[in-house]
Design an enzyme around this catalytic site. Sequence first.
Site, short mmCIF file in Angstrom:
data_model
loop_
_atom_site.label_atom_id
_atom_site.label_comp_id
_atom_site.label_asym_id
_atom_site.label_seq_id
_atom_site.Cartn_x
_atom_site.Cartn_y
_atom_site.Cartn_z
N GLY A 1 0.83 -1.20 0.00
CA GLY A 1 0.00 0.00 0.00
C GLY A 1 0.87 1.25 0.00
N ARG B 1 0.98 -5.11 -5.41
CA ARG B 1 1.15 -6.36 -4.68
C ARG B 1 1.42 -7.44 -5.71
NH1 ARG B 1 -2.53 -3.67 -1.40
NH2 ARG B 1 -1.72 -3.38 0.71
N GLY C 1 5.81 -2.04 3.79
CA GLY C 1 5.41 -2.58 5.09
C GLY C 1 5.86 -4.01 5.27
N ASP C 2 5.19 -4.73 6.15
CA ASP C 2 5.69 -6.06 6.49
C ASP C 2 5.65 -7.06 5.32
OD1 ASP C 2 2.98 -6.17 6.60
OD2 ASP C 2 2.85 -6.80 8.69
N THR D 1 4.38 2.88 5.57
CA THR D 1 2.99 2.42 5.65
C THR D 1 2.26 3.33 6.62
OG1 THR D 1 1.55 0.72 6.61
CG2 THR D 1 3.83 0.68 7.30
N ASP E 1 0.03 2.52 8.62
CA ASP E 1 -0.50 1.81 9.78
C ASP E 1 0.37 1.86 11.04
OD1 ASP E 1 -2.79 1.08 8.43
OD2 ASP E 1 -1.97 -0.82 7.74
N ASP F 1 2.64 -0.13 12.00
CA ASP F 1 2.57 -1.45 12.64
C ASP F 1 3.86 -2.26 12.45
OD1 ASP F 1 2.35 -1.79 9.96
OD2 ASP F 1 0.64 -3.14 10.01
N GLY G 1 -6.36 0.48 9.82
CA GLY G 1 -5.61 -0.15 10.90
C GLY G 1 -6.17 -1.52 11.21
N ARG G 2 -5.88 -2.49 10.35
CA ARG G 2 -6.48 -3.80 10.50
C ARG G 2 -5.94 -4.51 11.74
NH1 ARG G 2 -9.59 -5.71 6.59
NH2 ARG G 2 -8.76 -4.15 5.17
N ALA H 1 -12.75 12.22 20.13
CA ALA H 1 -13.79 11.21 20.02
C ALA H 1 -14.25 10.77 21.40
CB ALA H 1 -13.28 10.00 19.24
N SER I 1 -24.24 15.04 20.96
CA SER I 1 -23.68 14.43 19.77
C SER I 1 -22.42 13.69 20.16
CB SER I 1 -23.36 15.49 18.71
OG SER I 1 -22.33 16.33 19.15
#
Lengths: 328, 328, 328, 328
Positions: A15, A76, A106-107, A130, A132, A134, A175-176, A191, A220
Site C-alpha cells: 500500500g 502487490r 510494510g511487512d 505504511t 498503519d 505497525d 488499521g487492520r 472522540a 452528539s
Amino acid sequence: MTEKLKNIAVLTSGGDAPGMNAAIRAVVRACSFYDLNCFGVYKGYEGLINNEMEPLNARSVRNIINKGGTFLKSARSKAFMTSEGRKKAHGNLIANQIDALIVIGGDGSFTGALKLSEEFDFPVIGIPGTIDNDINGTDYTIGYDTALNTVVEAIDKIRDTASSHNRLFLIEVMGRDAGDIALNAGIGAGAEEILIPEEDMGIDRLIDSLKKSKKTGKTSSIIVVAEGDKSGKNIFELGEHVEQHLDGYEVRVSVLGHIQRGGAPSCYDRVLASKLGVGAVEALLEGKRDIMIGIVHKDVTSIPLKQALEKRDHQHDRLIKVADITSV
Amino acid sequence: MTEKLKNIAVLTSGGDAPGMNAAIRAVVRACSFYDLNCFGVYKGYEGLINNEMEPLNARSVRNIINKGGTFLKSARSKAFMTSEGRKKAHGNLIANQIDALIVIGGDGSFTGALKLSEEFDFPVIGIPGTIDNDINGTDYTIGYDTALNTVVEAIDKIRDTASSHNRLFLIEVMGRDAGDIALNAGIGAGAEEILIPEEDMGIDRLIDSLKKSKKTGKTSSIIVVAEGDKSGKNIFELGEHVEQHLDGYEVRVSVLGHIQRGGAPSCYDRVLASKLGVGAVEALLEGKRDIMIGIVHKDVTSIPLKQALEKRDHQHDRLIKVADITSV
Amino acid sequence: MTEKLKNIAVLTSGGDAPGMNAAIRAVVRACSFYDLNCFGVYKGYEGLINNEMEPLNARSVRNIINKGGTFLKSARSKAFMTSEGRKKAHGNLIANQIDALIVIGGDGSFTGALKLSEEFDFPVIGIPGTIDNDINGTDYTIGYDTALNTVVEAIDKIRDTASSHNRLFLIEVMGRDAGDIALNAGIGAGAEEILIPEEDMGIDRLIDSLKKSKKTGKTSSIIVVAEGDKSGKNIFELGEHVEQHLDGYEVRVSVLGHIQRGGAPSCYDRVLASKLGVGAVEALLEGKRDIMIGIVHKDVTSIPLKQALEKRDHQHDRLIKVADITSV
Amino acid sequence: MTEKLKNIAVLTSGGDAPGMNAAIRAVVRACSFYDLNCFGVYKGYEGLINNEMEPLNARSVRNIINKGGTFLKSARSKAFMTSEGRKKAHGNLIANQIDALIVIGGDGSFTGALKLSEEFDFPVIGIPGTIDNDINGTDYTIGYDTALNTVVEAIDKIRDTASSHNRLFLIEVMGRDAGDIALNAGIGAGAEEILIPEEDMGIDRLIDSLKKSKKTGKTSSIIVVAEGDKSGKNIFELGEHVEQHLDGYEVRVSVLGHIQRGGAPSCYDRVLASKLGVGAVEALLEGKRDIMIGIVHKDVTSIPLKQALEKRDHQHDRLIKVADITSV
C-alpha cells in the site's frame, strides 16, 4: 562489500503512503552525494520481475517531496510470492549489476525482501513506509503522521455536522491489526469512544457508556472504530446495533477509506523519509545489509529485517488512559 | 409592515451546510445595524414548536464566520409537518412578538416556511443554505462552493493512491437530485467519467469508455458518481459490475459521505452568506415577505418562495461537453 | 480562417495564478478533441522570442489540473516590448506554422498579444489568468477564487493569535489597482476594517472607527489593507501610526505576499479554467480572433481584446455596505 | 501535599501556540476525573494579578481541542516582573484557595512560575507550549509540529510561483534562538539552503553555493532563514545582497510571520497536549511540584522547572547533514 558497492536499486511496494516519494528522493540524492548509481524499479516486485527499472539522478526527483503516493508506483505481486518469480527478479538485479536493493514498504514487502536475501544472498535494506505504524523496531513509519492529520481533519468536518444535528457518528479508520491511527486520531479528534483491534471493549460496555454520556447532556458523539476492531460486527452492523439500543440518537456511519493514504505528506513525514532514505544508503556504505532502517527517539537506527517482522510491543495502556480521561 | 417591524427570528433547518453560521451572523448584525431585535431559534422548526429561542446581539455571533455547521443547530421536524405542530410554532412566534421569520435551509425547509405563511399569514423569508445547489431562483446556495472544494481535495488525495496502484476508483458524492456537485467536482478533480442523476449514461457505455481509455494507456481512473445516479445500482454493486467487465483493473469504492457537509466555509460561501443575510433583513424592511433571497449574477435578488420550490432548470449540457473534452 | 486552422500555440505570461495549468490542459485537450495540434511555449513571450516551444498532447497535461503555478513557466519579457522582439517572436510563430496564439495572463500580457495582432495581423486569443480579478469583460479571472481562499485561511490563523493576545493586526493582501481581494477576503475573514485602492477611507476615520469599536469592548481587530491603498503610507508606517494614536493596543503587521499566488486551485478555478480553455479553442474554430474569452454569469463569452484592457467598472458599493454592516 | 490538593489553577502565558487549548482541556478534564476543582485564569499572569479567574468544568472545554490560540488568552505581563505584582498574584491564589498553578508557555513563562514558587513556596507545574521547540527537557513543545506543517504548506505554495518564474525566494520563519523550525521545515519543503541561528553559514558561502547550483541548471531556489540567523543582516538586506551578487535571478523576500502561530493544531500536537495536560495533574496528585512536564521518546516525564530553563543541547549536526545531502 563497501569497496564494490556501485549500483543501488530502490522500489516501493504494498500500500502506498504519503512520504514514499520523499524517501525515494532521499535515497536517490544520497546515492548522488556518495557517488553511487541509483536505479528506480517501477511497480514494486512486479517491476523487478519484468525488469522495469531505469537510472535516476538528483534531478529526476525534483518537486516530488510534497507529493502523495509514489511516482515509482506500487503493486502487490503474486508472482514474487513464487520462487520462479523471485528467481527472475534476482536475475534482473544481476543483469543490471545492482549491488543492493532498498525496499520501501510494510511487512509484506519486507517478507519479500527477506526471501530475496535468504535465497540468493542478495543485500537488501528495508525502509518502513505504511500509514498503519505497525512495524517493529521503529517508533514511526513513513505516512503515519500524515494519515493521522488526514483523519483528524476529516473528523473535525464531521463533528461540524454531528453537533449541528445531535447525531452519533461511527467513523471507520484504517488499521487492520494496529489501533495506532484509531487511538491517536481518536484522542486528537476528541472522540467520545475509540474501538481498536488490540482491545475488546465489548458492545454492551459501549452502549452503557453512550447512555451515560447522554444522561450528562451530551447531544452528539463521535466514535472512532479501527477496521479490525474486535466487536465481530462490521461498522454498518455496529451502527444498526447502536441505533436499536440507544433512544433518541440518529446514528450515521462514515468509512473514511482511501483518502487516508493520500495527500501531501506532513513535515514530520517528509523529514522522517529524508532521514531514513539517507540512512539506508549510508548503512549500505558501512557494509550493513538485511536490516530495516528505523527511527527510535529521534535517532536513525537499524535492526535485522527479520526482527522488523516480529510482533510489535504495543503499549497502548497509557494512551487509552489519556483517552478515557479527556473524552468525557 | 415596515413601521411595525421590530422583532425578527432566524433559524436553520434541514441538512446543515458550511456558511450557515455566516448567514446567521449577517442576519443578526443587519438587525443590529437597522435597530431591530433578533432572536435565534434553536434546532429549526423543532425549537420553534418547543419555544427554544433567545435574543442574539452583534457580540453573540463573534468568531463564527469561519465555523462549519450551525450554532443554532438544525433538525428535521416531524411535528412541524402536522398542523398542530405549526399551530404551536405560530403561537410561540406571536407570544414572543416576532414579526417575521428568516429560514436558512433547503427546499424542505422552505415548504415548511410557506405553510406557516399561508396558514397563519405570517411573514417569512428564505435563505438558500444547502450543499446540493438544487434550489430554483439562485445561482448558488450557501455551502455548495465549500462542498465542491472538499470533494476536490478528497479526490486529489485518492488520485495519489489510484495512480500509485493502477486502480480504478468509484467515488460517491452527494446530490440525490442534482448533479451539480458531481459534475463540477468531477471536472475539477479531472475525473475520467461522471455519473449524474439528470443523465443516464448507461453502464454499457461506461464500460466501453473505460475499455477505450485503458487501450490508450490510461492506468488509473477516477469515476465520480452522484448519490442519485440513474444506473439503478448502488455504488458497491456498480463497482463489482465494473470489476467483472474490465480486465486488469482493481476497482475500489469510496463514499465521501458526511465530510462534504462540514469544514470551514470557503471565502465565496462566507461572502455569499453575508450578502444574503443582510439582503433578507433589508427585504423585510422594504416590506417584502414570503420570498427567497438569492444571488443571480452577483446581484442579490428575490423571488416568491413558491417559485423557489419549482423545478430548477439545470442546463448541464455545456458542462457535460467540457467534461467530455477535458477528461480524456 | 477555420479551414486552415491546424496549429495552435499557448503560453502563460505575467504573474502566475493558480488554475493556469488547468487552463493549459483544457486548451491542449480541446485541440486534441478537435484534431488540432497544440504547441506549448515556455516562459511566456520570452520563450516565443527564443523559439522555446514543443508539441503537447493529451497525455502531456496529465495530473496538472490540481497543481499551482504554470508548468509552461511565465516571465515578464522586456524584449517583447521592443518591435525587434516582437518581430522575432512572430518569425518563430510563422516558422513553426502556428496559426493562432492563446495567451493566458493579465492586462500586460494582453497588451503584448494585441500588438502582435495589430503589427503582424496574427490571430490571438486572451484567457484572463491573474489573481487580481482586475480584467474588464469577465466576472472572474482564473486564480482569483483560490487567492481569496488562501487569504481567508491565512487570516483565520492570524485571528487565532490576535484574539489570544488582544492585538490589532494590519494584514496586507495583493491588489495594486483592484480591491477585490481585500474587500471579499476582508468580508470573508470578518475583518473589522478594509482599506482598498478604489476608496480613500482616510487615516483619521480609521483611527476613529477603531477607537469606537474598542469602546464597545472589542479587544482584538483585523484590518485588511490592499497593497495599493490610498493612505499614502506603506503598511509598516500605517502600523506605527495606528499604534501611536490608539492606546492599549499592540499593533502587528503581516504581509501575506507570495503565498497568495500559489497553492492547489480551488474547484471553481479549475472549472473556470477548463471552460475558458475549451472556449478559446472553440472560438478560434468559429473564426473568432483578437478577443478575450471570459465568464459572464456562468456563460462563456468573448469581447474584443482591446475592450478587455479598458477600465473595469468596479461597483464595490454594495460590498462595502455589506462589510460595514457585518463587521461590527 | 496530595491529601490537601483540591483546587488547581491553569493559565497560558507568552506567545500563543496551537494546542494550548487542547492542553487546557486535558488539565480541566483530568481535574474532573480526579475530583479536583479547576480554575481558569485569563490573560496569563496579568489575569492572576487582576484576579480574573473562574471555575472550569468538563463541559467548559467542549469543542476547543481543534481550535488554535488559547481561549484563556495570553499576555506578557510587566507587572508580574515586579515583586509587588507577584505578591498580588499570590494573594489572589491564596484568596481563591488555589493549591497549585499550572502554567502553559515557554521559558519566559516558566521563569515567572519559578519566582512564584521560590518567593512564596507556591507549587507550580510547567507545560511547554511554544512553537519554537526551544525548551530543555522535552523532545517537543506544544505547537511546534503544527507550525512546521504551516511553514511547509506556505513554502509549497511559494514554490509554485518560484518555479513558474525562475525566482529565488528568501523565506523568513520564526525561531529567534532555535533553528528547529527553519531546519526541519527547510528539509521538509526541499529548501536549497537553510540559515539557522546556531550556525553561521557566512554570506559568501551562501552566494557560492547558489552560484554552483545555478550552474547545474537549477532555475529557482528556496532559501529558508530563521529570524535569528547569524548573517548580521535582516532578510530584506540579505535579499538585496543576494540579488547584487547573483546574475540572472530575481530575488523575492517573504516573511511568513504570524500565520505560524495559528491554525488548527496537528494531530500530534493535540495528542501531545492531552498527554502533558493529564500528566501535569497526575504529577500534582503524586506530590510533585516545581517541575516541567515534558515528552521524552513517547514517555511523559518531568524535570525540575529550573532545568527546563537551562540551555538545550541542540544536536542539529545530523539534520544539517541530511539537509546538505537531500537539497541538491
